[in-house]
Each structure stands twice: as structure tokens, then as C-alpha cells.
Scaffold this motif. Sequence first.
Motif, mmCIF file in Angstrom:
data_model
loop_
_atom_site.group_PDB
_atom_site.id
_atom_site.type_symbol
_atom_site.label_atom_id
_atom_site.label_comp_id
_atom_site.label_asym_id
_atom_site.label_seq_id
_atom_site.Cartn_x
_atom_site.Cartn_y
_atom_site.Cartn_z
ATOM 1 N N CYS A 1 0.816 -1.218 0.000
ATOM 2 C CA CYS A 1 0.000 0.000 0.000
ATOM 3 C C CYS A 1 0.850 1.269 0.000
ATOM 4 N N GLY A 2 2.032 1.215 0.607
ATOM 5 C CA GLY A 2 2.892 2.394 0.628
ATOM 6 C C GLY A 2 3.256 2.856 -0.770
ATOM 7 N N GLU A 3 3.745 1.927 -1.583
ATOM 8 C CA GLU A 3 4.098 2.255 -2.965
ATOM 9 C C GLU A 3 2.863 2.540 -3.811
ATOM 10 N N ASN A 4 1.846 1.708 -3.610
ATOM 11 C CA ASN A 4 0.670 1.779 -4.479
ATOM 12 C C ASN A 4 -0.038 3.124 -4.386
ATOM 13 N N PHE A 5 -0.267 3.602 -3.172
ATOM 14 C CA PHE A 5 -0.987 4.865 -3.019
ATOM 15 C C PHE A 5 -0.102 6.062 -3.328
ATOM 16 N N ASN A 6 1.181 5.934 -3.077
ATOM 17 C CA ASN A 6 2.075 7.032 -3.446
ATOM 18 C C ASN A 6 2.090 7.224 -4.955
ATOM 19 N N ALA A 7 2.087 6.132 -5.694
ATOM 20 C CA ALA A 7 2.064 6.211 -7.153
ATOM 21 C C ALA A 7 0.790 6.898 -7.650
ATOM 22 N N GLN A 8 -0.326 6.560 -7.017
ATOM 23 C CA GLN A 8 -1.596 7.172 -7.430
ATOM 24 C C GLN A 8 -1.599 8.679 -7.160
ATOM 25 N N LEU A 9 -1.087 9.077 -5.999
ATOM 26 C CA LEU A 9 -1.028 10.508 -5.648
ATOM 27 C C LEU A 9 -0.141 11.271 -6.631
ATOM 28 N N ILE A 10 1.008 10.688 -6.917
ATOM 29 C CA ILE A 10 1.979 11.358 -7.787
ATOM 30 C C ILE A 10 1.420 11.499 -9.199
ATOM 31 N N ALA A 11 0.757 10.462 -9.700
ATOM 32 C CA ALA A 11 0.163 10.532 -11.043
ATOM 33 C C ALA A 11 -0.938 11.583 -11.097
ATOM 34 N N GLU A 12 -1.776 11.614 -10.062
ATOM 35 C CA GLU A 12 -2.873 12.594 -10.039
ATOM 36 C C GLU A 12 -2.333 14.020 -10.002
ATOM 37 N N TYR A 13 -1.320 14.253 -9.190
ATOM 38 C CA TYR A 13 -0.765 15.606 -9.092
ATOM 39 C C TYR A 13 -0.146 16.040 -10.423
ATOM 40 N N ASN A 14 0.585 15.150 -11.072
ATOM 41 C CA ASN A 14 1.220 15.531 -12.334
ATOM 42 C C ASN A 14 0.179 15.823 -13.406
ATOM 43 N N ASN A 15 -0.896 15.058 -13.388
ATOM 44 C CA ASN A 15 -2.001 15.334 -14.319
ATOM 45 C C ASN A 15 -2.585 16.710 -14.059
ATOM 46 N N ASN A 16 -2.746 17.059 -12.785
ATOM 47 C CA ASN A 16 -3.291 18.368 -12.417
ATOM 48 C C ASN A 16 -2.394 19.511 -12.878
ATOM 49 N N GLN A 17 -1.114 19.216 -13.071
ATOM 50 C CA GLN A 17 -0.173 20.236 -13.534
ATOM 51 C C GLN A 17 -0.162 20.362 -15.061
ATOM 52 N N GLY A 18 -1.048 19.584 -15.712
ATOM 53 C CA GLY A 18 -1.165 19.686 -17.166
ATOM 54 C C GLY A 18 -0.262 18.741 -17.937
ATOM 55 N N ILE A 19 0.370 17.782 -17.228
ATOM 56 C CA ILE A 19 1.225 16.807 -17.896
ATOM 57 C C ILE A 19 0.451 15.493 -17.981
ATOM 58 N N PRO A 20 0.099 15.034 -19.180
ATOM 59 C CA PRO A 20 -0.664 13.782 -19.292
ATOM 60 C C PRO A 20 0.080 12.628 -18.611
ATOM 61 N N THR A 21 -0.528 12.090 -17.563
ATOM 62 C CA THR A 21 0.137 11.086 -16.733
ATOM 63 C C THR A 21 -0.880 10.024 -16.340
ATOM 64 N N ARG A 22 -0.442 8.784 -16.302
ATOM 65 C CA ARG A 22 -1.342 7.680 -15.978
ATOM 66 C C ARG A 22 -0.709 6.798 -14.890
ATOM 67 N N TYR A 23 -1.522 6.469 -13.873
ATOM 68 C CA TYR A 23 -1.113 5.469 -12.887
ATOM 69 C C TYR A 23 -1.355 4.094 -13.480
ATOM 70 N N ILE A 24 -0.351 3.230 -13.385
ATOM 71 C CA ILE A 24 -0.474 1.853 -13.870
ATOM 72 C C ILE A 24 -0.143 0.911 -12.717
ATOM 73 N N SER A 25 -1.068 0.044 -12.373
ATOM 74 C CA SER A 25 -0.803 -0.932 -11.310
ATOM 75 C C SER A 25 0.140 -2.007 -11.854
ATOM 76 N N PRO A 26 0.875 -2.693 -10.980
ATOM 77 C CA PRO A 26 1.719 -3.795 -11.444
ATOM 78 C C PRO A 26 0.947 -4.854 -12.225
ATOM 79 N N LYS A 27 -0.290 -5.126 -11.811
ATOM 80 C CA LYS A 27 -1.104 -6.100 -12.545
ATOM 81 C C LYS A 27 -1.375 -5.613 -13.957
ATOM 82 N N GLU A 28 -1.761 -4.342 -14.083
ATOM 83 C CA GLU A 28 -2.038 -3.768 -15.398
ATOM 84 C C GLU A 28 -0.777 -3.697 -16.245
#
Length: 450
Positions: free
Chosen positions: A118-145
Motif C-alpha cells: 500500500c505504501g508504494e501503491n498509493f504514493n504512485a496514485q497521488l503522484i500521477a494525479e498531481y502531475n495530471n493536475n499540472q497539465g502533464i498527461p500522466t497515468r497510474y499503472i498498477s503492477p497487474k495492469e
Amino acid sequence: MKVAKFGGSSVSNASQIKKVLNIVNEDADRKIVIVSAPGKRFKEDVKTTDLLIRLYEKVMNNLNYTNKKQEIIDRFKDIVEELDLKHDILHTIDETLEHHIKTLKNEPEHLLDALQSCGENFNAQLIAEYNNNQGIPTRYISPKEAGIKVTDLPGNAMILESSYDEIYKLREYKEKLIIPGFFGVSESNYIVAFPRGGSDITGAIVARGVRASQYENFTDVSGIFKANPNIIQDPEMVEEITYREMRELSYAGFGVFHDEALQPLHKDRIPVVIKNTNRPQDRGTYIVHDREINTSNIISGISCDKGFTSINIKKYLMNRQVGFTNKVLSVLVENDISFDHMPSGIDNISIILRSDQIKGKERKVLNEIRKRCDVDELSIEDDLAILMIVGEGMSQVVGTANKITQSLANANINLKMINQGSSEISMMFGISMHDADKAVRTTYQYCFPR
């Protein structure tokens, strides 16, 4: 295409995350980013992964874990608020932790891996969301995906070779991709963690899978030092080192880069560069397949690790007895023990292994060796350290071993054993654990005089 991995200290809080994304966004080739769980924000702080382990311990001991769970959520809440993100993800974190606890409590090993992820997983989601908010097209990808399929060995996952075809498809995405490190998913759909430090392994696997031109490993130092900076004041920096040299140094305590992360990269000769998140302009240390040999000083680095045990066996005419070593090693196999070194003579052999491998099994192992091998003498020695002197091209320079042994003798350090592998890129010295730091200091002075 570059794959960049950022360690826990690099993504420990909102200001560090912004720094990371500046590095990522300034280079169009940095398409795939692997992130760790939030690390320590200050010296006395606790890593998020350690908080998750404590949550697991409370659950398994049937203790009230509400406060510990809230402490984890609050850690992410600080990041969410500083990045001005929506609080929805905090509810998701809560629900996910509870889901893992509810569904996996009767499978402790899988529960531990799921909670730690969960530490890595949620940090990745936060970081992807923030970068998207800054106008940089960014996608969170889970290890399964992402296609990171692994063996179902909790805490010791290994990538399945078939995964690499799926991972290659990540090249098709146009956005920047943020992937959590440290874990994959088994064919039975369990979350399974790599060994600790495994975000390095995730980065290496993805780099190989997408056939990256370079794998950048960002940490809190500007490269790899030639010796432990906690022992040597201002040690020299390594500019370039081979996979083989790095493997030897990592084995003996160099913690900058996880040694198992080299395996996926070695096959396709993907270069690695160790860089500093806080000083991204620094050149860093390159880990490559081959390099030019500097015969004026062929030593690349010195490392020393503690916590070894030696099983010492003497048997007259041992060299004439067919299958003797096989009998000894079969005892280790049956007790699920691996070994690290096996220096030998014609009538004696020493088996060096990590002390935690044999802890609690000493009497059983020694009795079995006596029973099967009819040895003349048998003893076990604890509290050993292994000093490694590493450098490509050692065989080309006369006097290297003499220089090292002389420096240790001058420091009054007794050598319990010496072993040089056939690769001739390293020399191993077994010494007493209390001499470990002194051995590093004295050999460094001889190898890198100022």
C-alpha cells in the motif's frame, strides 16, 4: 526511452514529490517512473513501510489497530493536502487496508505483502494525479495492469519470464506512466512483494521489459562511493562500474542499489545510472556491462558486511574421497541453508554462510555432518565479517593481494581466511566482526592514498 526509479527519501513528502516531477517532466525520454513508498522526512521519522509492518503486527496479535491505521492515513493526508489533491483517496486507503485485513488475516504471509504494498501503491496514485493536475498527461499503472506477473513466494517474489512480453506493451502509452515498485501479482491474483528494497527490482524488470535505453535510479546520494561514507570521511565517487563489480559490492553491504536488480538488466546490457534527486545535475555513477580498465588503480570499491558464520571441517585425505563435499552440502540443502563461500585445502574446507541461515540449526547440522562424513575435526565460528576488495582486471596487476594483506597486517587485523574467485574481480577476506570498520579504513588508505 528511459525508466526512472525514485527511492523513499525522494518521495517522502510533497516538496520532494514536486522535485521528482520536475526531473521527470524536463526530459521527454523519461516516460516510465517507478516510485517507492514515502520514506523518512527527517532523521527520527518512521518509513511508511515500517508503519504498515506495525499495523500487520497489531492485526496478527489481535490488538486494536485503529490508531496505527490512522497514522498511516495521516501520513498520506499530509501529502494530499500539501499537493492540494482531493481527499477521496484517503477513504480509498482506509477501505483498502480494511479489505486486506478482512480477506487475508488467515493467510499471514500474503497479508503482510498486501499491506506493505500500500505504501508504494498509493504514493504512485497521488503522484500521477498531481502531475495530471499540472497539465502533464500522466497515468497510474498498477503492477497487474503493467503485466508484472510473479511467483507466489511471499516476500521473495520472482518475475515470470512470460511477463516481459506484456510489459513491452507499456511502450504504446503516450502519457507518462507512474508504476508502484516493490511488488507484483501472482497467477493466483495475490499481491506478492519482492525482497525488501524491491522497488529497484521493479524498475529493472520494467526497464528490461520495455527495452529502455537507460535505467535511472534516483536516491539521496550522487552516486556510489568507493567505500562506506559512514566509515571513510569523504570517500571518492565511482564514475563507472560493471554489473559484476556492483554485484560483488552489493553482496557485501553496498546498499545504494539492490543486487538482485542487476539480473534483469545484465542480459540485455541496459546501463544503469545512480543519480541524486536533490542534485540531478551531478553526473552520477554508471553501471555498465564492460568498461575500460585503469591499471594505475584497478580497485573499484571496498565493502565489508557483518553477521557471518563459518563451518570448519578437517578430514585427512579429503581430496581423495569422492563425493565428500557433496555429502556436506546435502546436509545444508536438507536444512534449507544456502552458503556464500567455500574456501578449501586438500584436507580442509570452510563453508561461510549468513548467520541467520543457520541460527537455531547449528547442533542439528553439525551432528548430521559428523554422521555422514566421518570428519577428523569439526567446528563452527560466529561473529565473522567479510571484507570484499573489488575491481575488474585484478589479474592484470601484480601485487594487489600483497598490498591488501600488508595493510591488514599493519593494522594488526588477523585474517581467518582468504578466497579469490576464478573471475578475479574480487578478493574476500574473513575477519573478526569487531575488526570490520578498521579493516575498511586501513585498506582504503592503501588502495586510495590521498
